[in-house]
Design an enzyme around this catalytic site. Structure first.
Site, PDB file in Angstrom:
ATOM      1  N   GLY A 231       0.841  -1.194   0.000  1.00 24.21           N
ATOM      2  CA  GLY A 231       0.000   0.000   0.000  1.00 24.21           C
ATOM      3  C   GLY A 231       0.874   1.241   0.000  1.00 24.21           C
ATOM      4  O   GLY A 231       1.961   1.245  -0.570  1.00 24.21           O
TER       5      GLY A 231
ATOM      6  N   VAL B 226       2.447   4.919   2.018  1.00 24.41           N
ATOM      7  CA  VAL B 226       2.775   5.615   3.254  1.00 24.41           C
ATOM      8  C   VAL B 226       2.515   7.105   3.073  1.00 24.41           C
ATOM      9  O   VAL B 226       2.955   7.688   2.073  1.00 24.41           O
ATOM     10  CB  VAL B 226       4.258   5.411   3.645  1.00 24.41           C
ATOM     11  CG1 VAL B 226       4.535   6.011   5.006  1.00 24.41           C
ATOM     12  CG2 VAL B 226       4.613   3.943   3.637  1.00 24.41           C
TER      13      VAL B 226
ATOM     14  N   LYS C 237       0.861   4.141   7.413  1.00 25.99           N
ATOM     15  CA  LYS C 237       0.939   3.052   6.434  1.00 25.99           C
ATOM     16  C   LYS C 237      -0.460   2.580   6.171  1.00 25.99           C
ATOM     17  O   LYS C 237      -1.120   2.061   7.062  1.00 25.99           O
ATOM     18  CB  LYS C 237       1.722   1.894   7.047  1.00 25.99           C
ATOM     19  CG  LYS C 237       3.161   1.918   6.720  1.00 25.99           C
ATOM     20  CD  LYS C 237       3.772   0.565   6.932  1.00 25.99           C
ATOM     21  CE  LYS C 237       4.732   0.328   5.818  1.00 25.99           C
ATOM     22  NZ  LYS C 237       6.108   0.365   6.140  1.00 25.99           N
TER      23      LYS C 237
ATOM     24  N   ASP D 113      13.488  -8.077   6.696  1.00 30.77           N
ATOM     25  CA  ASP D 113      13.712  -7.166   5.585  1.00 30.77           C
ATOM     26  C   ASP D 113      14.649  -6.048   6.027  1.00 30.77           C
ATOM     27  O   ASP D 113      14.352  -4.869   5.852  1.00 30.77           O
ATOM     28  CB  ASP D 113      12.374  -6.630   5.082  1.00 30.77           C
ATOM     29  CG  ASP D 113      12.482  -6.102   3.656  1.00 30.77           C
ATOM     30  OD1 ASP D 113      13.540  -6.342   3.024  1.00 30.77           O
ATOM     31  OD2 ASP D 113      11.548  -5.436   3.197  1.00 30.77           O
TER      32      ASP D 113
END
Ligand SMILES: *[C@@H]1O[C@H](CO)[C@@H](O)[C@H](O)[C@H]1NC(C)=O
Ligand SMILES: *[C@@H]1O[C@H](CO)[C@@H](O)[C@H](O)[C@H]1NC(C)=O
Ligand SMILES: *[C@@H]1O[C@H](CO)[C@@H](O)[C@H](O)[C@H]1NC(C)=O
Ligand SMILES: *[C@@H]1O[C@H](CO)[C@@H](O)[C@H](O)[C@H]1NC(C)=O
Ligand SMILES: *[C@@H]1O[C@H](CO)[C@@H](O)[C@H](O)[C@H]1NC(C)=O
Length: 952
Positions: A644, A646, A660, A756
Site C-alpha cells: 500500500g 505511506v 501506512k 527485511d
C-alpha cells in the site's frame, strides 16, 4: 504359472525401480542403521523412502543431510554404515541411553558433518582418531557417555570447531597439544568451549595448551586428575569468561597474569593444592563467582582489595589459611549473596556493617576464631558461627551457633492464574496452565552459574521465559515450561528439573520430542547469561502405546506377499503410495506456510474476542487520519510498496506521523490485525520506530508511526539527503541499528525476526539516531506477498540470506546476514548489487588482510573521511564479513554484533553509550542541539542488559 512369474518379475522390477529412482544408496545405508536399532519411529517403514517423511530424517535432493533422534528410546549400536551418508551435516542421537558399543571410526568419513551430538547415550570405548577428519565440524558434544582412553590429538585439526564437549566420560591420559608433527588442542583457535570436566585426565596442563590467538570463553577441566601448576599461558586468553580447574591435584602458585583476564565472570580453583599467596585479582572487574576453597595458600589476612570486586555475588574461601580480622567493607559489595570463609583462622570481633548488600543471604564462618559479633540483635542474613569461640562459651543460645537445617530451595513454577487440577492418568502432570498432559522431562545442569542464591524465583522465571521464547522461535509445539527443585550437586553444578508441556494435545509426537531434544542438545536454546554453560539430560518419553513400532521386518516381506497375492495388491499399494506422497506434500506445504509466520505459535486463543491490549498506542478513526493527511493527498504520499502507501501527516498537537495504509487486497483478518498491533505496541526501544496508533475503521487497516525526519540511511549514504555521514556517524548508526535488531531478537516477546533489514528500512531522526522500521510487518505483509515471491525477492535482492533462500528456514541469523550487507553498504556506499556486482564478493576480492585498511581504499566510500583516521575499520569489515558467512551458525548473534561494534567504538576513542551522532561540523541543525531528552518510560535501556552472551 506363467502369469505368476510375470507378476513376480513386474513386482521385482517396480521394487528395483522404486529403490533406484527414488532412493540412492543413502536409503540403503539408513535402512541398515535402522536394522541395528530397536524402537525406531513407527513411520520408518521398510518400504517407504526415508526422505519422504521418516521422523527425524531430513534430506536435500534425496540425500540424507540430517538425522536427529534425541530421546527416541533407541537401543542398539551405531554401525559403520553411518560413514556412508556422505552428505550428512547433523547427527543428533542424544538421550538414547540404550545406544551402546563404541563409536565406529567410519564416522570420520562424514566430511560434511557440522554437528555431532551424542549427549548421554551409552557409548563406550575409545574416541576414534578419525574424528579429526571431520573437517566441517562446528559442534561436537559427546558428553555424558562412557568413553575411555585418551583425547585424540587429531581433534586439533578441526579448525572450524566452535563447541567441544567431552565432559563426564572416563577419558584418561594427558591433554594433547601439538608438537610440530602431531596436532593438539592448542590449534583450536576458533573454539569457544573446552568442556572436559568429570573425566580422569592426568598429567600437567601443558603450557602450550593456551596461546594469545585463542578465542576460548569457557575452559572447564574440573574433576579430573591434573597435576602440576596452572600454566601462565592461561592469562593470555583474553576472551575467557569461565574457568573451572577445581577438584584436581594442581600445585604451585596461581600465575599472576590471571589478573589480566578482565572479562572473567566465574573462576573455580577450589579443591587443589595451590600454594603461595592468594592471587591478586584486582583486575577482574566483572568477576561474579570466585571459589578458592580448600587450597594450601600461605597464611594471609583477607586482601583489602577484595572489596573492589564490585560484581561479586559469591565468595568461597573455605580452608584457605586466612587469618586476622574480617573487614566489614567486604559485605558492602552490592550484589553479594553468599560468603563462605569457614575453616580459617579469622579472629577478633565480627561486623557485617550497617550497609551490607541487600542480596546477602548466607555468611558461613564456621570453625574460625571469632570471639564476638557486633550486630547480635539486628541481622537478617543466615549467619553461621558454629565452631568459633563466641559459640563455645557456656550457655549460648544464639541462632548463629547452630547449623541451619535445610539450605535447598524448594522452588517450583507456580500455576499461572489457575487452579491445578488433579490428573487422572498415571504419567500425566498438571501444567502451569493447569492442563493435564504428558510432559517431556529431564534435568538441566548449569556448570558455572554466576549466582549462588537459589531461592530467587525471578531467576527461574527469566530462565523459563527464555526457554519458552526459544522453543516458539524454533516452532516447537510447546504450551508451557515448568522448573523445579534447583539444587547444587556434588560437582557444584546447579541442577534443575525441567518439564515441557505440549500444546494442542496431551502428548508430544515424535517430531515434537526430537525437536525439543535437539534444541537442548545442540544448545539452540541459550539460557540467560547468568546461568552460564549448561547441558541437559533428557528422559525417555512415553509415546502413545501401540505407536512404538519399528521392529525388524525383513524388507523382502513386501515382495513375497506381493508375489503371493498378486497384482491387485500392487495397484492398491501404488495408490496408497500416491496418497501418502500427496499427504506428505500437503504437510510440507503446510509446514512452509506455517514457517512463514514466526509467531504462528503465539497463543491468541484466550484473546480472540478481547479488546487489543495496547501499551500507549491509540485507535484513530478514519476521519481523524483523513484530516491529518489532507484527504490522503498525493502531496503527502511519501512512499508506495506492495502493501500500500505511506502518507505523512500531522496530528492536531503538531506531532508528525507516518501512516501506512494497506491497499485493498492486502488487508488481513481483523484478529490478525489486532494481534499485530498488540505486538507492535509492545515493542519500545530507542532504536526502533515506534507505533503511535492504528486505524481499523471503515474497512481500512492503517498503522500510524512516529515520523522520522531525516529519512533513510540509504538516502544519506547515497548523497540524496544531503547529510554527510563521516566514519564516526556511520559507526553510531551501525550500533543503533544493531541494538534495535538485538532488541527484536532477544527481548521482544514473542521474538521478532525482521526479515527485511536494509538501508531503506533504517531511518535517521533529528539527531541521526538510527531507528529500524518495518519490523513485525513481516507476518501480514509476508503472507500477502507470498503469492508474488518473485517480486518480493527482487525487492530485497542483495540483502537476502542465501541459506534462508535455499532452505526456507527463517532464523534470526537471516537478519544478521542482511545486517552484514548493511554494514558493507555503510562503508562502501554501494548498492548491494550494482552493475551485476555483489557487494559481499567485491569486498572479499579487494581485501588483503596484510595491508593497511585491508587494502580496501578503492571500495570505501570517499566521503567517509580521511582514510588515515578510520580507526577500527578493519574490525568493522571483519564483523561485517562474519555476518555474511554462508551458514547461519557461523554468523554472530545481534548481541555479539552490538558488543563488537561497541568495542570498535571504544577503539576509535568514542563512548558507545553516548547518545548523539553529532560530532561533525556539518550537523543538520533542524532543531537545536539540546541533549536528547530521556528515553520514554517504555523505552528499554540497553545498558541494563547484561552483554555477556554466548556468541553462538
Ligand atoms: C598467532 O597467530 C599469528 C598469525 O597467524 C602467528 O604468527 C603466531 O605464531 C600465532 N601465535 C601462536 C602462539 O600460535
Ligand atoms: C599481564 O600480566 C603480566 C603479569 O601480571 C604483566 O606483566 C603483563 O603486562 C600483562 N599483559 C597484558 C597484555 O596486560
Ligand atoms: C594487584 O595488581 C594490581 C594491578 O596489576 C596492582 O596495581 C596492585 O598493586 C596489586 N595489589 C597487590 C596487593 O599486590
Ligand atoms: C573442602 O574439602 C572438604 C573435605 O574434603 C569438603 O567436605 C568440602 O566440601 C570442601 N569445600 C568446598 C567449598 O569445596
Ligand atoms: C588475630 O590474628 C592475627 C594474625 O594471626 C594476630 O596478629 C592478631 O593479634 C589476632 N587478633 C586478636 C584480637 O586475637
Amino acid at each position: 504359472m506363467g502369469a505368476t512369474k510375470v507378476q513376480l518379475l513386474l513386482i521385482l522390477f517396480i521394487h528395483i525401480w522404486f529403490s533406484t529412482a527414488q532412493n540412492n544408496d543413502d536409503a540403503t545405508y539408513l535402512r541398515a542403521l535402522k536394522d541395528s536399532w530397536e524402537n525406531t519411529p513407527p513411520n520408518w517403514e521398510d518400504n517407504s523412502d526415508p526422505c519422504s517423511g521418516w521422523d527425524g530424517i531430513t534430506c536435500t535432493n534425496s540425500r540424507v543431510t540430517s538425522i536427529t533422534l534425541a530421546s527416541m528410546g533407541l537401543t542398539g549400536s551405531l554401525t559403520g554404515d553411518i560413514g556412508q551418508l556422505s552428505e550428512l551435516q547433523i547427527l543428533d542421537l542424544s538421550y538414547n541411553k540404550g545406544l551402546t558399543g563404541s563409536l565406529s571410526s567410519a564416522i570420520g568419513n562424514l566430511n560434511k558433518l557440522t554437528n555431532l551430538i551424542l549427549v548421554n547415550c551409552g557409548f563406550s570405548g575409545p574416541l576414534p582418531d578419525t574424528l579429526g577428519n571431520l573437517e566441517s565440524l562446528i559442534f561436537m558434544s559427546l558428553n555424558s557417555n562412557g568413553f575411555t582412553g585418551p583425547v585424540p590429538p587429531s581433534i586439533g585439526n578441526l579448525k572450524n570447531l566452535y563447541w567441544l564437549d567431552l565432559a563426564d566420560n572416563r577419558l584418561t591420559g594427558s591433554i594433547p597439544v601439538s608438537n610440530g608433527s602431531t596436532p593438539g588442542l592448542d590449534m583450536l583457535i576458533h573454539t569457544k568451549h573446552f568442556h572436559f570436566g568429570g573425566n580422569m585426565l592426568s598429567g600437567p596442563i601443558p603450557q602450550r595448551l593456551f596461546n594469545s590467538n585463542m578465542t576460548l570463553i569457557h575452559v572447564l577441566f574440573e574433576n579430573n586428575r591434573l597435576t602440576g601448576s596452572i600454566p601462565n599461558t592461561l592469562g593470555l586468553v583474553k576472551s575467557l569468561e569461565v574457568i573451572r580447574l577445581d577438584r584436581n591435584f594442581l600445585t604451585g602458585n596461581v600465575p599472576s597474569n590471571i589478573n589480566n583476564l578482565t572479562g572473567l565472570f566465574e573462576m573455580f580453583l577450589s579443591n587443589n593444592q595451590l600454594t603461595g599467596l592468594v592471587p591478586n585479582l584486582t583486575g577482574l572487574n566483572v568477576l561474579n563467582y570466585l571459589d578458592l576453597s580448600n587450597n594450601t595458600f600461605d597464611p594471609s589476612s583477607i586482601p583489602p582489595w577484595f572489596s573492589t570486586l564490585q560484581s561479586l555475588t559469591t565468595l568461597k574461601m573455605s580452608s584457605t589459611s586466612l587469618v586476622g580480622q574480617l573487614p566489614a567493607a567486604l559485605f558492602n559489595i552490592p550484589q553479594l549473596q553468599n560468603v563462605d570463609l569457614s575453616k580459617n583462622s579469622l579472629n577478633g570481633t565480627l561486623s557485617i556493617g550497617s550497609s551490607h548488600s541487600n542480596q546477602l543471604q548466607q555468611v558461613d564462618l564456621q570453625n574460625n576464631q571469632i570471639v564476638d559479633f557486633t550486630q547480635r540483635s539486628q541481622y537478617t542474613i543466615e549467619l553461621i558461627l558454629v565452631g568459633n569461640p563466641i559459640c563455645t562459651e557456656t550457655g549460648v543460645t544464639e541462632k548463629f551457633c547452630s547449623l541451619p537445617t535445610n539450605t535447598n530451595s524448594s522452588y517450583l513454577t507456580p500455576p499461572n492464574n489457575c487452579v491445578a487440577t488433579p490428573c487422572s492418568s498415571p504419567g500425566q502432570v498438571s501444567s502451569p496452565n493447569c492442563v493435564c498432559a504428558y510432559p517431556y522431562t529431564g534435568n538441566l545442569f548449569f556448570r558455572a552459574p554466576s549466582f549462588s542464591e537459589l531461592g530467587n524465583s525471578t531467576v527461574y522465571e527469566s530462565l523459563r521465559n527464555a526457554m519458552i521464547n526459544s522453543f516458539r522461535r524454533s516452532q516447537l509445539p510447546v504450551d508451557s515450561v515448568s522448573l523445579g527443585n534447583p539444587a547444587r550437586n556434588l560437582d557444584d553444578y546447579l541442577e534443575i528439573n525441567l518439564m515441557v508441556f505440549p500444546s494442542g494435545g496431551e502428548r508430544f509426537n515424535r517430531t515434537g520430542i526430537l525437536g525439543l531434544g535437539f534444541s537442548l542438545s545442540n544448545q539452540t536454546f541459550k539460557p540467560p547469561s547468568s546461568f552460564g554453560p549448561y547441558f541437559f539430560i533428557g528422559d525417555n518419553y512415553d509415546f502413545l502405546l501401540g505407536s512404538s513400532g519399528g521392529g525388524h521386518k525383513s524388507s523382502n516381506t513386501g515382495v513375497i506377499v506381493g508375489a503371493a497375492v498378486g497384482g491387485c495388491v500392487l495397484v492398491a499399494l501404488l495408490v496408497l503410495a500416491g496418497i501418502y506422497a500427496l499427504r506428505q506434500k500437503g504437510r510440507a506445504e503446510k509446514a512452509t506456510h506455517e514457517s512463514s509466520s514466526p509467531f504462528a505459535l503465539w497463543d491468541t486463543t484466550g484473546r480472540s474476542g478481547a479488546v487489543p491490549q495496547l501499551k500507549g498506542a491509540k485507535a484513530f478513526s478514519f476521519e481523524e487520519l483523513n484530516r491529518c493527511t489532507n484527504n490522503f493527498s498525493e502531496s503527502n504520499n511519501i512512499g508506495t510498496g506492495g502493501y500500500g502507501t505511506v502518507y505523512k501527516g500531522s496530528l492536531p498537537d503538531g506531532q508528525l506521523i507516518a501512516i501506512k495504509r494497506a491497499k485493498q487486497g492486502s488487508t488481513q483478518g481483523g484478529l490478525e490485525f489486532k494481534t499485530e498491533i498488540e505486538l507492535l505496541s509492545r515493542v519500545h526501544h530507542k532504536n526502533l520506530v515506534s507505533l503511535v496508533g492504528f486505524c481499523f475503521d471503515q474497512g481500512e487497516q492503517m498503522l500510524v508511526y512516529e515520523y522520522i525526519v531525516n529519512g533513510t540511511v540509504k538516502d544519506s549514504i547515497s548523497g540524496r539527503s544531503g547529510i554527510r555521514l563521516d566514519w564516526i556517524r556511520r559507526l553510531r548508526i551501525a550500533l543503533g541499528a544493531a541494538k534495535g535488531l538485538q532488541y527484536l531478537h532477544d527481548l521482544a516477546d514473542p521474538p521478532i525476526i525482521h526479515r527485511d533489514v536494509k538501508t531503506n528500512n533504517i531511518l535517521l531522526d533529528e539527531r541521526l539516531v538510527a531507528k529500524v522500521a518495518d519490523f513485525g510487518l513481516s507476518k501480514s505483509l509476508g503472507d500477502a506477498n507470498r503469492t508474488h515471491v518473485t517480486t518480493q525477492v527482487k525487492g530485497t535482492m542483495g540483502y537476502m540470506d542465501p541459506e534462508y533462500y535455499m532452505t526456507q528456514q527463517l532464523t534470526e541469523k537471516s537478519d544478521v546476514y542482511s545486517f552484514g550487507v548493511v554494514l558493507l553498504e555503510l562503508i562502501t556506499a554501494r548498492n548491494p548489487i550494482e552493475k551485476g556486482k555483489y557487494i559481499v564478493r567485491e569486498v572479499k576480492q579487494a581485501m588483503d588482510k596484510s595491508k593497511e585498511l585491508y587494502n580496501l581504499h578503492e571500495v570505501l566510500d570517499p566521503t567517509i573521511g580521511l582514510t588515515t583516521q578510520l580507526k577500527g575499520m578493519e574490525r568493522f569489515v571483519d564483523v561485517a564479513l562474519r555476518c555474511v558467512e554462508e551458514t547461519g551458525d557461523k554468523r554472530p548473534t545481534m548481541s555479539d554484533v552490538v558488543k563488537e561494534i561497541e568495542s570498535i567504538m571504544e577503539l576509535a576513542g568514542l563512548n558507545p553509550n553516548a547518545e548523539s551522532a553529532s560530532n561533525s561540523a556539518d550537523y543538520p541543525s533542524k532543531g537545536g542541539e539540546h541533549p536528547y531528552a530521556n528515553d520514554s518510560l517504555f523505552a528499554y535501556s540497553g545498558d541494563q542488559f547484561p552483554t555477556k552472551l554466548d556468541p553462538k
